[in-house]
Write an enzyme that holds these catalytic residues in place. Structure first.
Site, PDB file in Angstrom:
ATOM      1  N   LEU A 229      31.578  24.844  40.657  1.00 16.28           N
ATOM      2  CA  LEU A 229      32.841  24.154  40.928  1.00 16.28           C
ATOM      3  C   LEU A 229      32.598  22.837  41.657  1.00 16.28           C
ATOM      4  O   LEU A 229      31.513  22.612  42.210  1.00 16.28           O
ATOM      5  CB  LEU A 229      33.747  25.057  41.769  1.00 16.28           C
ATOM      6  CG  LEU A 229      34.119  26.405  41.136  1.00 16.28           C
ATOM      7  CD1 LEU A 229      34.846  27.282  42.147  1.00 16.28           C
ATOM      8  CD2 LEU A 229      34.961  26.185  39.886  1.00 16.28           C
TER       9      LEU A 229
ATOM     10  N   ALA B 262      27.043  24.329  33.828  1.00 15.19           N
ATOM     11  CA  ALA B 262      26.983  25.765  33.558  1.00 15.19           C
ATOM     12  C   ALA B 262      26.767  26.026  32.075  1.00 15.19           C
ATOM     13  O   ALA B 262      25.889  26.808  31.683  1.00 15.19           O
ATOM     14  CB  ALA B 262      28.264  26.443  34.031  1.00 15.19           C
TER      15      ALA B 262
ATOM     16  N   HIS C 198      33.054  24.667  47.115  1.00 19.46           N
ATOM     17  CA  HIS C 198      31.891  25.535  47.297  1.00 19.46           C
ATOM     18  C   HIS C 198      32.068  26.493  48.467  1.00 19.46           C
ATOM     19  O   HIS C 198      31.781  27.693  48.359  1.00 19.46           O
ATOM     20  CB  HIS C 198      30.630  24.693  47.510  1.00 19.46           C
ATOM     21  CG  HIS C 198      30.173  23.982  46.280  1.00 19.46           C
ATOM     22  ND1 HIS C 198      29.051  23.162  46.247  1.00 19.46           N
ATOM     23  CD2 HIS C 198      30.673  23.951  45.022  1.00 19.46           C
ATOM     24  CE1 HIS C 198      28.903  22.674  45.042  1.00 19.46           C
ATOM     25  NE2 HIS C 198      29.879  23.120  44.281  1.00 19.46           N
TER      26      HIS C 198
ATOM     27  N   SER D 253      37.871  30.967  34.216  1.00 19.55           N
ATOM     28  CA  SER D 253      38.412  29.619  34.313  1.00 19.55           C
ATOM     29  C   SER D 253      39.879  29.744  34.674  1.00 19.55           C
ATOM     30  O   SER D 253      40.528  30.750  34.348  1.00 19.55           O
ATOM     31  CB  SER D 253      38.251  28.857  32.994  1.00 19.55           C
ATOM     32  OG  SER D 253      38.946  27.625  33.035  1.00 19.55           O
ATOM     33  N   ARG D 254      40.427  28.726  35.332  1.00 17.75           N
ATOM     34  CA  ARG D 254      41.865  28.744  35.597  1.00 17.75           C
ATOM     35  C   ARG D 254      42.650  28.550  34.302  1.00 17.75           C
ATOM     36  O   ARG D 254      43.848  28.795  34.261  1.00 17.75           O
ATOM     37  CB  ARG D 254      42.196  27.666  36.633  1.00 17.75           C
ATOM     38  CG  ARG D 254      41.705  28.069  38.028  1.00 17.75           C
ATOM     39  CD  ARG D 254      41.818  26.949  39.037  1.00 17.75           C
ATOM     40  NE  ARG D 254      41.501  27.437  40.385  1.00 17.75           N
ATOM     41  CZ  ARG D 254      41.259  26.653  41.422  1.00 17.75           C
ATOM     42  NH1 ARG D 254      41.294  25.336  41.266  1.00 17.75           N
ATOM     43  NH2 ARG D 254      40.993  27.165  42.596  1.00 17.75           N
TER      44      ARG D 254
ATOM     45  N   LYS E 196      24.393  22.627  43.956  1.00 19.23           N
ATOM     46  CA  LYS E 196      24.108  21.660  45.008  1.00 19.23           C
ATOM     47  C   LYS E 196      25.186  20.573  45.010  1.00 19.23           C
ATOM     48  O   LYS E 196      25.833  20.352  43.991  1.00 19.23           O
ATOM     49  CB  LYS E 196      22.709  21.057  44.820  1.00 19.23           C
ATOM     50  CG  LYS E 196      22.441  20.489  43.407  1.00 19.23           C
ATOM     51  CD  LYS E 196      23.223  19.242  43.108  1.00 19.23           C
ATOM     52  CE  LYS E 196      23.194  18.856  41.669  1.00 19.23           C
ATOM     53  NZ  LYS E 196      24.195  17.782  41.383  1.00 19.23           N
TER      54      LYS E 196
ATOM     55  N   TYR F 227      39.580  33.079  38.930  1.00 19.35           N
ATOM     56  CA  TYR F 227      38.351  33.417  39.647  1.00 19.35           C
ATOM     57  C   TYR F 227      38.519  34.737  40.392  1.00 19.35           C
ATOM     58  O   TYR F 227      37.573  35.529  40.504  1.00 19.35           O
ATOM     59  CB  TYR F 227      37.995  32.301  40.638  1.00 19.35           C
ATOM     60  CG  TYR F 227      37.904  30.925  40.025  1.00 19.35           C
ATOM     61  CD1 TYR F 227      37.428  30.738  38.733  1.00 19.35           C
ATOM     62  CD2 TYR F 227      38.291  29.797  40.742  1.00 19.35           C
ATOM     63  CE1 TYR F 227      37.350  29.469  38.168  1.00 19.35           C
ATOM     64  CE2 TYR F 227      38.212  28.521  40.188  1.00 19.35           C
ATOM     65  CZ  TYR F 227      37.749  28.373  38.894  1.00 19.35           C
ATOM     66  OH  TYR F 227      37.682  27.116  38.352  1.00 19.35           O
TER      67      TYR F 227
END
Length: 334
Positions: A77, A18, A82, A39-40, A100, A61
């Site tokens: 992630l 990313a 996903h 972000s966490r 992907k 999130y």
């Protein structure tokens, strides 16, 4: 609709793909703007936002998905997350670009596609290479008959990060392994170029005990109608390669850098026919930008995505067959 309107993106996570590629690609595109990142670890989100000039940083999130000003989200992630976050994003009314492979199984992918259809949001799998115009050029050359009948395709994608501690690609339950990480490119490219689905898969894998028994190397054969074989190898424990070769009855197409495409150089490919080898010059573009603009046109202007989400389900079926073949040491019929 305002022609100056841009698609407003939120990023779920600060994964290296990313930060390094997708966010800059969106920022350099015509129709997109990145407005938030989550972000966490809120401090990490703030640091990434500052680094990339993003206005809003969230420490969860959920908070980003609750932001009504965001139209679409990009999900980089780990693979096992996903499905969950695509469905949650769809339920929040966000359009989705998901890394992907789309899911861990074809069944999961089908659930994700259905959830997005039910929510009336767009869903795309982030196989950026397909948006580079050189693949249209390759298909046009094949269709022209210049290299004759396609007899086979060989694809490679390998690198060596075997010493990377804590890498998510080395966690089996998280969907780790070379097939899911990079083998998906070779499978997708074969299906794209030939315009059909394989009928069988045979794969040998190197499953490493020191990497949670994921496939660190996979070499495979995909069988297609017309007695066309596609051979490929994908590895996270081998020298770097990133190539595609289309062998015809009368010629050859060679792509030296098939899936990694530098916007400034290195995207040209070569065609051999009639005893001559020529270089095909291609536009120097950012395929991450083109990927983002494809989503933006679908959302803002009602155009169809270049690659429907059902394509990701089909690719996932082949990936599953390849992994099963490697695990069971047998040929799998699709």
């Amino acid at each position: 609709m305002n022609s100056d309107r841009k698609l407003r993106w939120g990023i779920l996570g600060s994964a290296s793909i990313a930060v390094r590629s997708v966010i800059p690609g969106l920022q350099q595109s015509e129709l997109n703007v990145v407005t938030a990142i989550a972000s966490r670890d809120e401090e990490k989100a703030k640091q990434t936002a500052d680094q990339l000039g993003i206005d809003q940083a969230y420490g969860s999130y959920e908070a980003l998905l609750a932001d009504d000003s965001i139209d679409a989200v990009y999900i980089p992630l780990p693979n096992h997350l996903h499905r969950e976050w695509t469905i949650r994003a769809a339920e929040a009314g966000k359009h989705i670009l998901c890394e992907k492979p789309l899911a861990l199984t074809a069944k999961e992918a089908e659930e994700m596609v259905q959830a997005c259809a039910d929510a009336k949001v767009q869903l795309a799998e982030a196989l950026m290479y397909r948006h580079h115009p050189r693949y249209d050029q390759i298909k046009e050359i094949i269709a022209s008959g210049e290299i004759g009948t396609v007899r086979g395709i060989h694809s490679t994608f390998s690198f060596n990060n075997s010493g990377s501690d804590g890498n998510v690609r080395f966690k089996r339950e998280w969907g780790g392994g070379a097939l899911y990480d990079i083998g998906c490119y070779s499978i997708s490219a074969a299906r794209l170029i030939l315009g059909q689905e394989p009928t069988a898969a045979t794969v040998i894998g190197l499953f490493s005990p020191e990497h949670d028994h994921v496939d660190m190397m996979a070499s495979g054969l995909l069988e297609f109608d017309g007695q066309v074989g596609v051979t490929f190898d994908s590895s996270m424990w081998a020298a770097f390669r990133n190539t595609l070769e289309v062998l015809g009855s009368d010629g050859l197409i060679e792509v030296p850098s098939a899936y990694i495409s530098n916007p400034d150089a290195g995207s040209n490919f070569y065609v051999t026919s009639g005893g001559d080898r020529r270089e095909v010059v291609v536009p120097q573009v950012n395929h991450y930008s083109l990927q983002g603009d494809d989503m933006a046109r679908a959302v803002l202007h009602g155009e169809a995505l270049r690659f429907a989400p059902e394509d990701a389900v089909s690719n996932m079926k082949v990936l599953e067959a390849c992994l099963r073949s490697a695990e069971e040491r047998t040929r799998i019929t699709l």
